[in-house]
Design an enzyme around this catalytic site. Structure first.
Site: not given
Ligand code: UFG
Length: 331
Positions: A36, A141, A283-284
């Protein structure tokens, strides 16, 4: 109400502290400042720098302040790190929450709003996501968050805790006045990374996976403005009664693809934002977007930001004016 906010110096926490204060609640923040930012908090808001791993600190705090409720954000959030270091997440996100719940039980504090995640659903078959779908969390997580949801439910049954678990979708954007926003180190989220490319801090954004079963082959996510999420916490807190067991999907109901986010960001920033195609990120899941009709119906909450362009524009205002974030943690 007098409210303890754990993790109130984090991204969603700091915006929620503002919303709670604006709604007339008296807030005390407990934050370890491990992730934070002290400066994300208004100086008038009391800050206790401390960790939930410290039961004595919690006992003293609950003995000296008569809290009506707790809004609990404090947690680690990196899904990838949780896979390689799961115990760090079970320790901080589960065990420390148990410490907090124990202090609440001891001191008769019977209301908690909890930061959960749509990741508890895992890889669902149907979309949009309704609360009644089975949960199958896929990462440490998400499992840790789901474990806390069970601890809350059992606490509600056993000692009349009232709780609301808000299952967030993708928090994004920044405060409308541009003074607080998203600053993670390292940054892994799509929108800040895209905007760092626009700022010239990265050469390109990698698109993780272009062969998903989605309209343009890239993942769909539900990007919800952080101030809308903050407002959901205020609504949840004000409706909460001891003994309640509430779970709400907190999103906009709209799924946007990675390519859409990049395209809108190009238009908002006027920067070409080079993007390269990369393999899928482990994991996506292909699609995650909310059916948030339950929270709309029961709490009268609905998102103000329904236009992704406005969400990204608010994030851009923050990143442009704070190119190195809060600048309080860089070596
Ligand atoms: N992505 C890219 N390139 C990047 C970063 C992300 O293509 O450099 C894609 C990811 O593969 C995903 C999408 O963008 O498809 C969103 O990714 P984020 O990392 O922004 O978010 P997430 O959906 O993976 O995860 C977020 C939070 C988590 C939470 C989750 C719930 O980070 O804490 O949403 O869906 F659990």
């Amino acid at each position: 109400m007098k409210v303890l906010v754990t993790g109130g110096c984090g991204y969603i926490g700091s915006h929620t502290v503002r919303a709670l204060t604006a709604a007339g609640h008296h807030v005390v923040v407990l934050d370890s400042l491990v992730t934070g930012h002290r400066v994300a908090l208004d100086e008038r808001v009391p800050l206790i720098v401390g960790d939930l791993c410290d039961p004595k600190l919690l006992d003293d705090l609950f003995a000296s302040e008569k809290f009506d409720a707790v809004v609990h954000f404090a947690a680690f959030i990196e899904v990838g790190e949780s896979v390689t270091n799961p115990l760090k997440f079970y320790d901080n996100n589960v065990s420390n929450t148990i410490n907090l719940l124990r202090a609440m039980q001891t001191h008769g504090v019977l209301k908690m709003v909890f930061s959960s995640t749509c990741a508890v659903f895992g890889t669902p078959d149907t979309m949009p996501l309704v609360e009644t779908l089975p949960c199958n969390p896929a990462s440490p997580y998400a499992r840790a968050k789901y474990a806390v949801e069970w601890a809350l439910e059992d606490s509600s049954t056993a000692w009349n805790l009232g709780y609301t678990a808000l299952r967030y979708f993708n928090a994004s954007g920044a405060a409308s006045d541009g003074t607080i926003g998203e600053d993670h180190d390292p940054e892994s989220h799509l929108i800040p990374i895209v905007l760092q490319v626009a700022l010239g801090q990265r050469e390109h954004v990698k698109i993780f996976g272009t062969d998903y079963d989605t309209p343009d082959g890239t993942c769909l996510r539900d990007y919800i403005h952080v101030e809308d999420l903050a407002a959901a916490h205020v609504a949840a807190l004000e409706a909460l009664e001891p003994g309640d067991k509430r779970v709400y999907n907190t999103g906009t109901g709209h799924g946007a693809s990675v390519r859409e986010i990049i395209d809108i960001s190009r238009s908002v920033t006027g920067h070409p934002i080079p993007a390269i195609e990369a393999p899928r990120r482990p994991g996506d899941v292909p699609k995650l977007y909310a059916d948030s009709s339950k929270i709309q119906r029961e709490l009268g909450w609905s998102p103000e930001y329904t236009d992704l362009r406005e969400i990204i524009a608010s994030a851009w205002r923050w990143h442009e004016s704070h190119p190195t974030g809060y600048n309080d943690k860089r070596k």
